[in-house]
Design a protein around this motif. Structure first.
Motif, PDB file in Angstrom:
ATOM      1  N   GLN A 204       0.837  -1.179   0.000  1.00 44.27           N
ATOM      2  CA  GLN A 204       0.000   0.000   0.000  1.00 44.27           C
ATOM      3  C   GLN A 204       0.884   1.246   0.000  1.00 44.27           C
ATOM      4  N   VAL A 205       0.375   2.328  -0.604  1.00 48.77           N
ATOM      5  CA  VAL A 205       1.158   3.558  -0.737  1.00 48.77           C
ATOM      6  C   VAL A 205       1.637   4.068   0.615  1.00 48.77           C
ATOM      7  N   GLU A 206       0.792   3.967   1.628  1.00 47.48           N
ATOM      8  CA  GLU A 206       1.159   4.498   2.935  1.00 47.48           C
ATOM      9  C   GLU A 206       2.308   3.703   3.581  1.00 47.48           C
ATOM     10  N   GLU A 207       2.610   2.510   3.067  1.00 54.79           N
ATOM     11  CA  GLU A 207       3.699   1.696   3.603  1.00 54.79           C
ATOM     12  C   GLU A 207       5.035   2.017   2.942  1.00 54.79           C
ATOM     13  N   LEU A 208       5.023   2.843   1.893  1.00 50.27           N
ATOM     14  CA  LEU A 208       6.225   3.104   1.109  1.00 50.27           C
ATOM     15  C   LEU A 208       6.851   4.443   1.475  1.00 50.27           C
ATOM     16  N   THR A 209       8.159   4.536   1.294  1.00 48.24           N
ATOM     17  CA  THR A 209       8.848   5.808   1.457  1.00 48.24           C
ATOM     18  C   THR A 209       8.536   6.702   0.254  1.00 48.24           C
ATOM     19  N   VAL A 210       8.827   7.988   0.402  1.00 48.83           N
ATOM     20  CA  VAL A 210       8.602   8.923  -0.704  1.00 48.83           C
ATOM     21  C   VAL A 210       9.447   8.530  -1.913  1.00 48.83           C
ATOM     22  N   VAL A 211      10.670   8.061  -1.661  1.00 50.94           N
ATOM     23  CA  VAL A 211      11.552   7.649  -2.766  1.00 50.94           C
ATOM     24  C   VAL A 211      10.939   6.499  -3.539  1.00 50.94           C
ATOM     25  N   GLU A 212      10.366   5.526  -2.843  1.00 52.05           N
ATOM     26  CA  GLU A 212       9.729   4.398  -3.526  1.00 52.05           C
ATOM     27  C   GLU A 212       8.517   4.860  -4.329  1.00 52.05           C
ATOM     28  N   GLN A 213       7.748   5.766  -3.767  1.00 51.69           N
ATOM     29  CA  GLN A 213       6.557   6.253  -4.456  1.00 51.69           C
ATOM     30  C   GLN A 213       6.915   7.015  -5.736  1.00 51.69           C
ATOM     31  N   ASN A 214       8.078   7.663  -5.746  1.00 48.21           N
ATOM     32  CA  ASN A 214       8.486   8.468  -6.901  1.00 48.21           C
ATOM     33  C   ASN A 214       9.407   7.726  -7.868  1.00 48.21           C
ATOM     34  N   ALA A 215       9.604   6.437  -7.627  1.00 49.52           N
ATOM     35  CA  ALA A 215      10.476   5.655  -8.497  1.00 49.52           C
ATOM     36  C   ALA A 215       9.858   5.476  -9.884  1.00 49.52           C
ATOM     37  N   ILE A 216      10.713   5.200 -10.857  1.00 49.30           N
ATOM     38  CA  ILE A 216      10.262   4.945 -12.223  1.00 49.30           C
ATOM     39  C   ILE A 216      10.063   3.443 -12.411  1.00 49.30           C
ATOM     40  N   GLU A 217       8.905   3.061 -12.914  1.00 51.89           N
ATOM     41  CA  GLU A 217       8.612   1.649 -13.128  1.00 51.89           C
ATOM     42  C   GLU A 217       9.002   1.217 -14.540  1.00 51.89           C
ATOM     43  N   PHE A 218       9.359  -0.056 -14.662  1.00 54.74           N
ATOM     44  CA  PHE A 218       9.599  -0.646 -15.970  1.00 54.74           C
ATOM     45  C   PHE A 218       9.088  -2.078 -15.947  1.00 54.74           C
ATOM     46  N   GLU A 219       8.968  -2.683 -17.107  1.00 49.69           N
ATOM     47  CA  GLU A 219       8.578  -4.084 -17.187  1.00 49.69           C
ATOM     48  C   GLU A 219       9.518  -4.822 -18.128  1.00 49.69           C
ATOM     49  N   LEU A 220       9.655  -6.109 -17.887  1.00 50.36           N
ATOM     50  CA  LEU A 220      10.451  -6.975 -18.748  1.00 50.36           C
ATOM     51  C   LEU A 220       9.478  -7.795 -19.584  1.00 50.36           C
ATOM     52  N   ALA A 221       9.375  -7.452 -20.849  1.00 49.39           N
ATOM     53  CA  ALA A 221       8.374  -8.063 -21.719  1.00 49.39           C
ATOM     54  C   ALA A 221       8.991  -9.140 -22.595  1.00 49.39           C
ATOM     55  N   ALA A 222       8.282 -10.248 -22.719  1.00 47.75           N
ATOM     56  CA  ALA A 222       8.690 -11.336 -23.605  1.00 47.75           C
ATOM     57  C   ALA A 222       7.712 -11.391 -24.765  1.00 47.75           C
ATOM     58  N   THR A 223       8.213 -11.313 -25.980  1.00 48.93           N
ATOM     59  CA  THR A 223       7.347 -11.368 -27.159  1.00 48.93           C
ATOM     60  C   THR A 223       7.642 -12.575 -28.044  1.00 48.93           C
ATOM     61  N   GLU A 224       8.907 -13.030 -28.037  1.00 50.91           N
ATOM     62  CA  GLU A 224       9.297 -14.163 -28.868  1.00 50.91           C
ATOM     63  C   GLU A 224      10.105 -15.166 -28.050  1.00 50.91           C
ATOM     64  N   VAL A 225      10.128 -16.384 -28.519  1.00 53.24           N
ATOM     65  CA  VAL A 225      11.002 -17.410 -27.942  1.00 53.24           C
ATOM     66  C   VAL A 225      11.821 -18.001 -29.087  1.00 53.24           C
ATOM     67  N   ALA A 226      13.004 -18.505 -28.745  1.00 48.69           N
ATOM     68  CA  ALA A 226      13.897 -19.045 -29.785  1.00 48.69           C
ATOM     69  C   ALA A 226      14.428 -20.395 -29.330  1.00 48.69           C
ATOM     70  N   ARG A 227      14.474 -21.349 -30.264  1.00 47.11           N
ATOM     71  CA  ARG A 227      15.044 -22.646 -29.945  1.00 47.11           C
ATOM     72  C   ARG A 227      16.526 -22.510 -29.619  1.00 47.11           C
ATOM     73  N   LEU A 228      16.987 -23.308 -28.679  1.00 44.31           N
ATOM     74  CA  LEU A 228      18.397 -23.276 -28.317  1.00 44.31           C
ATOM     75  C   LEU A 228      19.281 -23.689 -29.476  1.00 44.31           C
ATOM     76  N   ASN A 229      18.761 -24.516 -30.369  1.00 38.77           N
ATOM     77  CA  ASN A 229      19.559 -24.950 -31.522  1.00 38.77           C
ATOM     78  C   ASN A 229      19.536 -23.945 -32.665  1.00 38.77           C
ATOM     79  N   GLY A 230      18.807 -22.835 -32.487  1.00 34.70           N
ATOM     80  CA  GLY A 230      18.790 -21.765 -33.476  1.00 34.70           C
ATOM     81  C   GLY A 230      17.946 -22.009 -34.693  1.00 34.70           C
ATOM     82  N   SER A 231      17.137 -23.063 -34.708  1.00 36.24           N
ATOM     83  CA  SER A 231      16.398 -23.420 -35.922  1.00 36.24           C
ATOM     84  C   SER A 231      15.109 -22.646 -36.116  1.00 36.24           C
ATOM     85  N   LEU A 232      14.592 -22.007 -35.041  1.00 29.28           N
ATOM     86  CA  LEU A 232      13.285 -21.343 -35.179  1.00 29.28           C
ATOM     87  C   LEU A 232      13.083 -20.313 -34.083  1.00 29.28           C
TER      88      LEU A 232
END
Length: 341
Positions: A204-232
């Motif tokens: 909850q917001v009230e549990e966070l410091t001001v620094v945490e509340q003002n932090a910049i968020e990002f996400e790690l998005a996965a769109t593709e997968v690749a075979r380890l053997n490189g074929s596809l």
């Protein structure tokens, strides 16, 4: 032991209180060490080029390596020639400076440095003494150095500090090691130049410091997968509705498993310790289901020809409105230091 500590750190309960005396001792050592650096009793190393630190204040993974990769790409797009220094966790040769490229052996230099070299094409050096590693990078002609996981490496002087927090776990019970997951006290966040959140903080917001509340968020998005053997290479959404084995030897494996489930998969979880050495025997599960693993784990496996084994690369996404001014601030500070050096 580690799994028990994770439950203590990120669960709700009173057990952590039993460890508070040890946390007090840890705080005393931490405070004394920082005091010695602050008054000059322990010398700092100032590299010949500006240094940007990407780190965290908690034990375990938060997304520092993806941030390092993304930042190196952004700086290169702005005309810089960045180099990266890493501790080389998981490798056997980090006692001396060693250059890393995409063909380096992860068992020797560590899995994350190989991944960074592969994704960025930048000069990468591993060394337990990161101050010493900066000299080798300077010899390579870089004009800015990014230190992956160097927030507590006080011997290395720095121009800019970035702290990354895992949004799904936050700062846990907000206690110092071993009662909690913190490497440093929470007020350390007030000293860094920028705090980044991997995902969304669940508190909850009230549990966070001001620094945490003002932090910049990002996400790690996965769109593709690749075979380890490189074929596809194929869209990750093609796996929706299927049952897969999820393999992760990262700081927070659950984040990877949840990501696969978000794309509609039924996931059989296989979590390994962070930086664990994987081999083919570890990936034999006695059925014909596809096996999906993180890109960091995939760099440790070679010579797999079986079509059932896939890696899942991720791309860092950040709101351009927030990222733009922040990157301009970094660029301005780097240019200013270069002009004054």
């Amino acid at each position: 032991m580690y799994n028990w500590l994770q439950r203590v750190w990120y669960g709700e309960g009173w057990v952590y209180r039993l460890l508070l005396p040890l946390s007090g001792l840890y705080w005393l050592i931490l405070y004394t060490r920082r005091f010695f650096y602050r008054v000059g009793l322990i010398g700092r190393h100032r590299a010949v080029v500006p240094v940007i630190i990407v780190g965290n204040i908690t034990v375990g993974g938060t997304g520092k390596t993806p941030v390092t990769i993304w930042l190196a790409q952004e700086l290169r797009a702005r005309g810089f020639n960045p180099g990266i220094v890493s501790r080389g966790y998981g490798g056997s040769k980090s006692a001396t400076s060693m250059r890393v490229d995409a063909a380096s052996e992860p068992a020797v230099v560590g899995d994350e440095p190989v991944l960074i070299a592969k994704r960025t094409g930048c000069s990468v050096v591993v060394d337990s003494n990161r101050a010493r590693a900066t000299e080798m990078l300077a010899d390579d002609g870089v004009d800015v150095i990014i230190a992956d996981d160097g927030l507590q490496h006080y011997r290395l002087d720095r121009t800019y500090e970035i702290c990354v927090i895992d949004g799904s776990r936050g700062l846990g019970n907000r206690q110092l090691i071993p009662a909690g997951p913190l490497r440093e006290t929470i007020d350390r966040l007030c000293e860094v130049d920028q705090v980044l959140i991997n995902g969304h903080l669940r508190q909850q917001v009230e549990e966070l410091t001001v620094v945490e509340q003002n932090a910049i968020e990002f996400e790690l998005a996965a769109t593709e997968v690749a075979r380890l053997n490189g074929s596809l290479t194929r869209s990750i959404d093609k796996f929706a509705g299927t049952t897969v084995h999820g393999v992760a030897a990262i700081g927070n494996p659950q984040r990877f498993f949840d990501q696969l489930r978000a794309h509609g998969m039924q996931v059989i979880e296989h979590a390994f310790p962070d930086h664990a050495t994987l081999n083919r025997q570890d990936l034999r599960f006695g059925d014909d289901f596809e096996v999906l693993m993180t890109e960091k784990d995939a760099v440790k496996l070679s010579g797999i020809s079986d079509d059932r084994y896939w890696q899942v690369p991720v791309e860092l996404r950040m709101d351009a409105v927030e990222a733009g001014p922040w990157l301009e601030q970094i660029e301005s500070r780097l240019r200013s230091e270069q002009e004054n050096s």
